[in-house]
Design an enzyme around this catalytic site. Structure first.
Site, mmCIF file in Angstrom:
data_model
loop_
_atom_site.group_PDB
_atom_site.id
_atom_site.type_symbol
_atom_site.label_atom_id
_atom_site.label_comp_id
_atom_site.label_asym_id
_atom_site.label_seq_id
_atom_site.Cartn_x
_atom_site.Cartn_y
_atom_site.Cartn_z
ATOM 1 N N ILE A 94 -7.814 2.819 4.910
ATOM 2 C CA ILE A 94 -7.405 3.809 3.925
ATOM 3 C C ILE A 94 -5.994 3.497 3.438
ATOM 4 C CG2 ILE A 94 -8.832 5.632 4.918
ATOM 5 C CD1 ILE A 94 -6.205 6.799 6.117
ATOM 6 N N GLY A 155 3.490 1.330 4.379
ATOM 7 C CA GLY A 155 2.751 1.775 5.553
ATOM 8 C C GLY A 155 1.419 1.060 5.691
ATOM 9 N N TYR A 156 0.660 1.006 4.601
ATOM 10 C CA TYR A 156 -0.622 0.297 4.599
ATOM 11 C C TYR A 156 -0.432 -1.169 4.980
ATOM 12 C CZ TYR A 156 -4.801 -1.937 2.653
ATOM 13 O OH TYR A 156 -5.935 -2.685 2.473
ATOM 14 N N SER A 157 0.569 -1.812 4.392
ATOM 15 C CA SER A 157 0.802 -3.234 4.657
ATOM 16 C C SER A 157 1.141 -3.471 6.120
ATOM 17 C CB SER A 157 1.940 -3.742 3.772
ATOM 18 O OG SER A 157 1.653 -3.530 2.404
ATOM 19 N N THR A 159 0.058 -1.794 8.662
ATOM 20 C CA THR A 159 -1.167 -1.725 9.466
ATOM 21 C C THR A 159 -1.921 -3.044 9.418
ATOM 22 O OG1 THR A 159 -2.614 -0.882 7.671
ATOM 23 C CG2 THR A 159 -1.400 0.740 8.972
#
Length: 251
Positions: A94, A155-157, A159
């Site tokens: 996500i 944040g996504y990167s 993860t």
């Protein structure tokens, strides 16, 4: 005879977008596919039906990720319908928020890590007892971890950086069992996740296409075909690799 005849595959987030493309491609190659999904029953039924209509085998597997007991719930549901696993594709992910570091909230940070990093770690941990020797693990990463940084997706990167480390480490640990572990790193892909800015903004679509020497944006099938190779016996001498699936956007 398909390259994956007699094999069982599990694709997390397998009912939509890249995951659906992967599920359908592995099924075409002969695998019986567990199509995992979190909440969208209709999408899962549609994907399973499409696979079966095309002559393949599949079953839906519901388990919300990023919540306590998610991996246990997933595998309990899997065990009700299959006996052992040959291919695990950690695809589910996500984008909780699109913010630079200054405005990322602890809640959003925890949520994206719970789904994108913690869940695949423990899904894999519990899956290893079910994964047969000679099996395949394919993790979906992103070009955002290698030279395509976007501040609003920090944040996504992060993860996916964790997924890259998981890939390299497991490749070394599981090699003695003949299990290969690789990561596929897409760039921009035309899926529902990107629909809000990609499909409705011609300038954004053109810019994304121009980033690739092929002058187009990837479709889910482009990524699925790479995953299919890494899931097949032909990839037996490839492990611990981060495969750039951006269509040359990093060149």
């Amino acid at each position: 005879m398909g390259a994956l005849n007699g094999k069982t595959a599990l694709v997390t987030g397998g009912s939509r977008g890249i995951g659906r493309g992967i599920s359908e491609r592995l099924a075409r190659d002969g695998a019986r596919v567990a199509v995992h999904y979190g909440r969208n029953d209709a999408a899962a039924r549609e994907t399973v039906a499409a696979i079966e209509t095309a002559g393949g085998q599949a079953f839906a597997l519901r388990a919300e990720l990023g919540v306590p007991g998610d991996a246990e719930t997933l595998w309990a549901a899997f065990d009700e319908q299959a006996d052992g696993l040959d291919i695990l594709v950690n695809n589910a992910g996500i984008v909780e928020s699109k913010d630079p570091i200054a405005t990322v909230t602890p809640e959003a940070f925890d949520r994206v890590f719970a789904v994108n990093a913690k869940a695949p770690f423990f899904v894999t941990q519990l899956g290893l007892s079910r994964l047969r020797d000679g099996g395949k693990i394919v993790n979906i990463s992103t070009t955002l971890t290698r030279g395509a940084a976007i501040p609003d997706l920090i944040g996504y990167s992060m993860t996916k950086g964790a997924i890259d480390v998981l890939t390299m480490t497991l490749a070394k640990e599981l090699g003695p069992r003949g299990i290969s572990v690789n990561a596929v790193a897409p760039g921009v892909v035309d899926t529902d996740m990107n629909a809000d800015w990609l499909r409705n903004e011609p300038e954004a679509l053109a810019a994304a296409a121009e980033a690739s020497p092929f002058n187009r944006v990837a479709k889910a099938d482009d990524i699925a075909d790479i995953v299919a190779f890494l899931s097949s016996p032909d990839s037996r001498w490839v492990t611990g690799q981060w495969i750039d699936a951006s269509g040359g956007a990093l060149v």
